[in-house]
Motif scaffolding. Structure first.
Motif, PDB file in Angstrom:
ATOM      1  N   ASP A   1     -20.419 -74.379 -15.115  1.00 33.75           N
ATOM      2  CA  ASP A   1     -19.076 -73.989 -15.534  1.00 33.75           C
ATOM      3  C   ASP A   1     -18.018 -74.552 -14.609  1.00 33.75           C
ATOM      4  OD1 ASP A   1     -20.132 -72.485 -17.661  1.00 33.75           O
ATOM      5  OD2 ASP A   1     -20.560 -70.836 -16.294  1.00 33.75           O
TER       6      ASP A   1
ATOM      7  N   THR B   1     -17.633 -70.650  -9.603  1.00 32.75           N
ATOM      8  CA  THR B   1     -18.759 -69.732  -9.455  1.00 32.75           C
ATOM      9  C   THR B   1     -19.871 -70.488  -8.740  1.00 32.75           C
ATOM     10  OG1 THR B   1     -18.154 -68.599 -11.492  1.00 32.75           O
ATOM     11  CG2 THR B   1     -20.387 -68.248 -10.675  1.00 32.75           C
TER      12      THR B   1
ATOM     13  N   THR C   1     -10.979 -71.273 -10.094  1.00 31.23           N
ATOM     14  CA  THR C   1     -12.010 -70.375  -9.587  1.00 31.23           C
ATOM     15  C   THR C   1     -13.370 -70.968  -9.907  1.00 31.23           C
ATOM     16  OG1 THR C   1     -10.601 -68.441  -9.895  1.00 31.23           O
ATOM     17  CG2 THR C   1     -12.953 -68.037  -9.685  1.00 31.23           C
TER      18      THR C   1
ATOM     19  N   GLY D   1     -22.519 -68.868  -7.268  1.00 28.70           N
ATOM     20  CA  GLY D   1     -23.779 -68.168  -7.439  1.00 28.70           C
ATOM     21  C   GLY D   1     -24.235 -67.381  -6.228  1.00 28.70           C
TER      22      GLY D   1
ATOM     23  N   GLY E   1     -17.814 -67.523  -1.443  1.00 30.26           N
ATOM     24  CA  GLY E   1     -18.660 -67.311  -2.600  1.00 30.26           C
ATOM     25  C   GLY E   1     -19.115 -65.871  -2.679  1.00 30.26           C
ATOM     26  N   PRO E   2     -19.753 -65.455  -3.730  1.00 29.24           N
ATOM     27  CA  PRO E   2     -20.223 -66.279  -4.844  1.00 29.24           C
ATOM     28  C   PRO E   2     -19.113 -66.828  -5.741  1.00 29.24           C
ATOM     29  CG  PRO E   2     -20.749 -63.986  -5.257  1.00 29.24           C
ATOM     30  CD  PRO E   2     -20.153 -64.062  -3.891  1.00 29.24           C
ATOM     31  N   LYS E   3     -17.903 -66.234  -5.682  1.00 26.79           N
ATOM     32  CA  LYS E   3     -16.742 -66.809  -6.385  1.00 26.79           C
ATOM     33  C   LYS E   3     -15.829 -67.422  -5.332  1.00 26.79           C
ATOM     34  CE  LYS E   3     -17.171 -64.962 -10.660  1.00 26.79           C
ATOM     35  NZ  LYS E   3     -17.238 -65.703 -11.865  1.00 26.79           N
TER      36      LYS E   3
END
Length: 80
Positions: free
Chosen positions: A18, A49, A47, A51, A64-66
């Motif tokens: 994504d 992702t 933004t 993981g 992270g994860p975001k």
């Protein structure tokens, strides 16, 4: 797209399906360490992702994860 995900998984590569438009990711290796370079080349905040969390090379914090990236921002994280 499934072919590329399966092939990357078999090769042990990380996949970010994504990934926003205008964001580039590349992996570089120096000796035994691998680094993930994240570049937001767009004019808007993005933004990502990731993981999981990673240690940032640039700011001595975990990201992270975001990950929120300002326009034209960069980040480098160390991969395990």
């Amino acid at each position: 797209m499934d072919f590329f995900r399966e092939t990357a998984a078999k090769a042990g590569a990380s996949v970010f399906p994504d990934l926003p438009e205008g964001v580039q990711i590349s992996v570089r290796k120096k000796r035994e360490k691998r680094y993930l370079f994240l570049l937001n080349l767009s004019r808007k905040r993005q933004t990502l992702t990731l993981g999981q969390g990673y240690p940032s090379v640039l700011s001595e914090r975990r990201v992270g994860p975001k990950l929120d990236m300002e326009p034209y921002a960069e980040e480098i994280v160390e991969l395990a």
